[in-house]
Design a protein around this motif. Structure first.
Motif, PDB file in Angstrom:
ATOM      1  N   LEU A 247       3.774  -5.623   5.604  1.00 12.58           N
ATOM      2  CA  LEU A 247       3.288  -4.431   5.122  1.00 12.58           C
ATOM      3  C   LEU A 247       1.892  -4.649   4.650  1.00 12.58           C
TER       4      LEU A 247
ATOM      5  N   ILE B 251      -0.426  -4.941   7.830  1.00  7.58           N
ATOM      6  CA  ILE B 251      -0.478  -3.298   8.330  1.00  7.58           C
ATOM      7  C   ILE B 251      -1.302  -2.600   7.510  1.00  7.58           C
ATOM      8  N   ALA B 252      -1.256  -2.763   6.210  1.00  3.72           N
ATOM      9  CA  ALA B 252      -2.196  -2.089   5.070  1.00  3.72           C
ATOM     10  C   ALA B 252      -3.467  -2.612   5.054  1.00  3.72           C
TER      11      ALA B 252
ATOM     12  N   GLY C  56      -3.066   6.034   2.851  1.00  9.05           N
ATOM     13  CA  GLY C  56      -1.786   5.377   3.390  1.00  9.05           C
ATOM     14  C   GLY C  56      -1.887   4.009   3.427  1.00  9.05           C
ATOM     15  N   GLN C  57      -2.806   3.290   3.616  1.00  8.44           N
ATOM     16  CA  GLN C  57      -2.894   1.656   3.649  1.00  8.44           C
ATOM     17  C   GLN C  57      -2.816   1.530   2.061  1.00  8.44           C
ATOM     18  N   ARG C  58      -3.248   2.103   0.866  1.00  5.99           N
ATOM     19  CA  ARG C  58      -3.060   1.788  -0.489  1.00  5.99           C
ATOM     20  C   ARG C  58      -1.854   1.980  -0.668  1.00  5.99           C
ATOM     21  N   SER C  59      -0.859   3.019  -0.416  1.00  7.35           N
ATOM     22  CA  SER C  59       0.467   2.949  -0.756  1.00  7.35           C
ATOM     23  C   SER C  59       1.274   1.961  -0.049  1.00  7.35           C
ATOM     24  N   THR C  60       0.996   1.464   1.488  1.00  9.03           N
ATOM     25  CA  THR C  60       1.817   0.574   2.035  1.00  9.03           C
ATOM     26  C   THR C  60       1.380  -1.043   1.292  1.00  9.03           C
ATOM     27  N   ALA C  61       0.083  -1.121   0.671  1.00  5.05           N
ATOM     28  CA  ALA C  61      -0.314  -2.274  -0.012  1.00  5.05           C
ATOM     29  C   ALA C  61       0.599  -2.224  -1.254  1.00  5.05           C
ATOM     30  N   ARG C  62       0.560  -1.250  -1.931  1.00 10.74           N
ATOM     31  CA  ARG C  62       1.276  -0.801  -3.247  1.00 10.74           C
ATOM     32  C   ARG C  62       2.818  -1.611  -3.127  1.00 10.74           C
ATOM     33  N   THR C  63       3.263  -1.085  -2.086  1.00  6.58           N
ATOM     34  CA  THR C  63       4.690  -1.392  -1.710  1.00  6.58           C
ATOM     35  C   THR C  63       5.039  -2.821  -1.611  1.00  6.58           C
ATOM     36  N   ALA C  64       3.960  -3.391  -0.825  1.00  5.79           N
ATOM     37  CA  ALA C  64       4.049  -4.766  -0.622  1.00  5.79           C
ATOM     38  C   ALA C  64       3.940  -5.772  -1.716  1.00  5.79           C
TER      39      ALA C  64
END
Length: 210
Positions: free
Chosen positions: A31, A34-35, A48-56
């Motif tokens: 993640l 990708i982010a 979108g990348q910020r959201s993915t980074a927060r999940t990681a």
């Protein structure tokens, strides 16, 4: 009897914790890759990348906790006859890996607050911590664990060889090979599955006839 039960449960704890760590760590790495663009990429990070980074980043603390449990269970398996030198290196490299991993997560978190007008310092710092320092500590941990397993005779030879190859890959190649960070969770998964597979109950033998 209670102490014996605890000893029997230790391999199970090590195997399960290792599998949990491997899955969470691999997911967080994928993640994050990708982010966030690579360390040399100055592209901005969209929503979108910020959201993915927060999940990681949300997964990394749990991966670190699972790794500590994994490390403790492995050390318990070594028993009272463990080599003090290798035990110290094993423990030190594992703790430094977790500390550096959390430092990389904190640095990556700054990327979420960066504006388009400022250079991506957090991105460069996070990648340096993860790919250069955390993975070097992971390499030492893999090599030390493989050495202890070989000396104690608890790891099969192919897994020991695999551990040395994985450790040398992270130690020598490191950040020069993209996605090389996945070598560590992949090794942890193989080791954990081997531990779980090895503690399957054997088929009971029939009692001898009288």
């Amino acid at each position: 009897m209670e102490r014996k039960h605890e000893r029997l449960a230790t391999p199970w704890a090590a195997g399960v914790a290792g599998v949990v760590f491997a899955i969470l760590m691999a997911a967080a790495i994928v993640l994050m890759r990708i982010a966030l663009p690579g360390a040399g990429d100055d592209a901005t990070v969209d929503a979108g990348q910020r959201s993915t980074a927060r999940t990681a980043l949300a997964l990394l603390p749990f991966a670190g906790i699972a790794f500590l449990w994994f490390m403790g269970a492995l050390r318990e398996q070594a028993g009272e006859g463990e080599d003090q030198f290798f035990s110290t290196v094993f423990l030190g490299s594992g703790l430094l890996f977790v500390a550096t991993l959390f430092g990389a997560a904190a640095a990556a978190g700054t990327v979420l607050e960066e504006s388009q007008q400022h250079p991506p310092f957090g991105r460069h710092f996070a990648y340096a911590l993860l790919t250069t320092y955390a993975m070097r500590m992971a390499a030492v941990f893999i090599i030390t664990t493989s050495t202890i397993g070989r000396r104690r005779g608890v790891l099969p030879r192919p897994l020991v060889v695999l551990g040395y190859l994985a450790g040398l890959t992270l130690l020598v190649v490191g950040a020069n090979l993209p996605w090389s960070e996945l070598v560590f969770p992949a090794w942890a998964l193989v080791l954990s599955l081997n531990i779980l597979w090895g503690r399957r109950p054997a088929h009971p033998r029939p009692a001898p006839s009288t």
